[in-house]
Enzyme design. Structure first.
Site, mmCIF file in Angstrom:
data_model
loop_
_atom_site.group_PDB
_atom_site.id
_atom_site.type_symbol
_atom_site.label_atom_id
_atom_site.label_comp_id
_atom_site.label_asym_id
_atom_site.label_seq_id
_atom_site.Cartn_x
_atom_site.Cartn_y
_atom_site.Cartn_z
ATOM 1 N N ILE A 19 0.819 -1.204 0.000
ATOM 2 C CA ILE A 19 0.000 0.000 0.000
ATOM 3 C C ILE A 19 0.855 1.257 0.000
ATOM 4 O O ILE A 19 0.541 2.237 -0.676
ATOM 5 C CB ILE A 19 -0.959 -0.010 1.210
ATOM 6 C CG1 ILE A 19 -1.978 -1.143 1.061
ATOM 7 C CG2 ILE A 19 -1.683 1.331 1.343
ATOM 8 C CD1 ILE A 19 -2.864 -1.334 2.268
ATOM 9 N N ASP A 73 15.279 3.355 9.132
ATOM 10 C CA ASP A 73 14.780 2.330 10.039
ATOM 11 C C ASP A 73 13.857 3.023 11.028
ATOM 12 O O ASP A 73 14.308 3.765 11.917
ATOM 13 C CB ASP A 73 15.951 1.667 10.772
ATOM 14 C CG ASP A 73 15.497 0.515 11.670
ATOM 15 O OD1 ASP A 73 14.290 0.435 11.982
ATOM 16 O OD2 ASP A 73 16.357 -0.292 12.074
ATOM 17 N N SER A 160 -6.915 -0.002 10.011
ATOM 18 C CA SER A 160 -7.857 -1.003 9.508
ATOM 19 C C SER A 160 -8.967 -1.237 10.515
ATOM 20 O O SER A 160 -8.903 -0.763 11.657
ATOM 21 C CB SER A 160 -7.142 -2.329 9.226
ATOM 22 O OG SER A 160 -6.910 -3.038 10.438
ATOM 23 N N TYR A 172 -1.942 -6.532 17.729
ATOM 24 C CA TYR A 172 -2.323 -6.009 16.420
ATOM 25 C C TYR A 172 -3.587 -5.153 16.511
ATOM 26 O O TYR A 172 -3.626 -4.008 16.039
ATOM 27 C CB TYR A 172 -2.546 -7.160 15.447
ATOM 28 C CG TYR A 172 -2.861 -6.732 14.029
ATOM 29 C CD1 TYR A 172 -1.847 -6.381 13.145
ATOM 30 C CD2 TYR A 172 -4.178 -6.671 13.573
ATOM 31 C CE1 TYR A 172 -2.130 -5.988 11.848
ATOM 32 C CE2 TYR A 172 -4.476 -6.278 12.273
ATOM 33 C CZ TYR A 172 -3.449 -5.936 11.418
ATOM 34 O OH TYR A 172 -3.739 -5.544 10.130
ATOM 35 N N LYS A 176 -4.094 -0.966 15.991
ATOM 36 C CA LYS A 176 -4.960 -0.347 14.985
ATOM 37 C C LYS A 176 -5.961 0.612 15.633
ATOM 38 O O LYS A 176 -6.206 1.707 15.117
ATOM 39 C CB LYS A 176 -5.695 -1.423 14.185
ATOM 40 C CG LYS A 176 -4.775 -2.290 13.340
ATOM 41 C CD LYS A 176 -3.883 -1.468 12.423
ATOM 42 C CE LYS A 176 -2.974 -2.349 11.579
ATOM 43 N NZ LYS A 176 -2.040 -1.553 10.760
ATOM 44 N N THR A 207 -2.035 -6.902 -2.510
ATOM 45 C CA THR A 207 -0.632 -6.539 -2.369
ATOM 46 C C THR A 207 0.248 -7.614 -2.995
ATOM 47 O O THR A 207 -0.214 -8.719 -3.304
ATOM 48 C CB THR A 207 -0.245 -6.389 -0.896
ATOM 49 O OG1 THR A 207 -0.374 -7.669 -0.245
ATOM 50 C CG2 THR A 207 -1.136 -5.376 -0.186
#
Length: 326
Positions: A19, A73, A160, A172, A176, A207
């Protein structure tokens, strides 16, 4: 060809592929000077998926855009500080758009798939949320310092719907939802300086990684809640390309009334409908709010999808209620 972002300066983090690359391509095509970041300057020969800063920059320039690749980084604050110092120096302190997309936990998520949080390494929190959340905040701080001086700008967190319902693992989903809250709260303090901050939710995206899995691991499973499902190729037939999110951000960046949207969460497909743009393949991608699309994600309800018309959408307030813990 129209260049609505001509003269604008943008930063897209994590733009070696996926993306992030798609967003950078669209911003460059729209005329912006695009700084792209990532750890991979040239693609390793043993990487089956590929993608690098050099490749992204070359494609942007082939389309007539201007791109400046910066090896960075995003787990190192010093690298991030150097990035924004360079942009400020080279662009006379100007920055119009920041897209927070950098992420470094894909392998860790895959390696620990279906393991409960107490059986995963303690370091999973940092692996998922150091670059994917903390870095977004650090980048936003540096961007805000430049943008508020000009009293103009747009910051976008790529997030998301995992913030609403369990997906993949505990860190996770927390990350988000925190990205969405970051956009909302930062927007409060940025509003008087005419700087907008939004969170963007792409739908299913084709992707490079997904396409690789579809061709090599057709039985790969994805965690949706208490259930898992196989990586079904048919699910991605009308999925978004990586550049659809880029089209959405170009539309936001050229919206004279963008401050009315600041602090909110947007689906790429909803923005496509509002602004009237299609994907680069000429298609209108599936909207995650279409009820028949949502039903296909769960084995127990998949059979019902074919009986639900495309025009039936899940109201946003219903989706918001799904994440309500009161």
């Amino acid at each position: 060809m129209s260049k609505p972002l001509s003269g604008k300066v943008c930063i897209v983090t994590g733009a070696t592929r996926g993306i992030g690359k798609g967003i950078a391509l669209q911003l460059g095509e729209a005329g912006a000077t695009v700084y792209i970041t990532g750890r991979t300057l040239t693609s390793p020969k043993d990487d089956p998926v590929g993608g690098s800063l050099t490749e992204t920059a070359k494609e942007i320039e082939t389309r007539g855009g201007k791109c400046i690749p910066v090896q960075c980084d995003h787990s190192k604050d010093s690298d991030v500080e150097e990035l924004f110092s360079r942009v400020a120096k080279e662009q006379d302190g100007r920055l119009d758009v920041l897209v927070n997309n950098a992420y470094s936990a894909v392998k860790a998520l895959s390696d620990n798939f279906n393991k409960p949080f107490w059986e995963q390494p303690i370091t999973m929190w940092d692996t998922v949320n150091n670059v994917g959340l903390r870095n977004h905040y650090i980048c936003s701080v540096h961007a805000a310092r430049l943008m508020t001086a000009w009293k103009s700008g747009l910051i976008v967190n790529i997030s998301s719907a995992a913030g609403l319902k369990y997906t993949f693992n505990v860190p996770y989903g927390i990350g988000k939802e925190a990205n969405d809250r970051m956009a909302a709260d930062c927007a409060v303090e940025l509003r008087k300086m005419d700087v907008a901050f939004v969170s963007l939710w792409p739908g299913l995206v084709r992707t490079e990684q997904v396409l690789h899995l579809l061709t090599t691991k057709g039985d790969e499973t994805i965690s949706t809640s208490e259930e898992t499902m196989k990586l079904d190729p048919s699910m991605f037939e009308n999925a978004e390309t990586t550049e659809y999110s880029g089209k959405a951000i170009v539309a936001l960046a050229t919206d004279s009334n963008i401050m009315k949207k600041s602090g909110r969460v947007f689906f790429t497909a909803d923005l496509g409908y509002e602004y009237g743009f299609k994907d680069i393949n000429g298609k209108v991608p599936v909207n995650p709010r279409q009820l028949n699309n949502a039903l296909q994600f769960f084995p127990k309800t998949k059979w019902m999808a074919k009986f639900v018309p495309n025009f039936v959408y899940i109201p946003k307030w219903v989706m918001a209620a799904a994440g309500n813990k009161f």
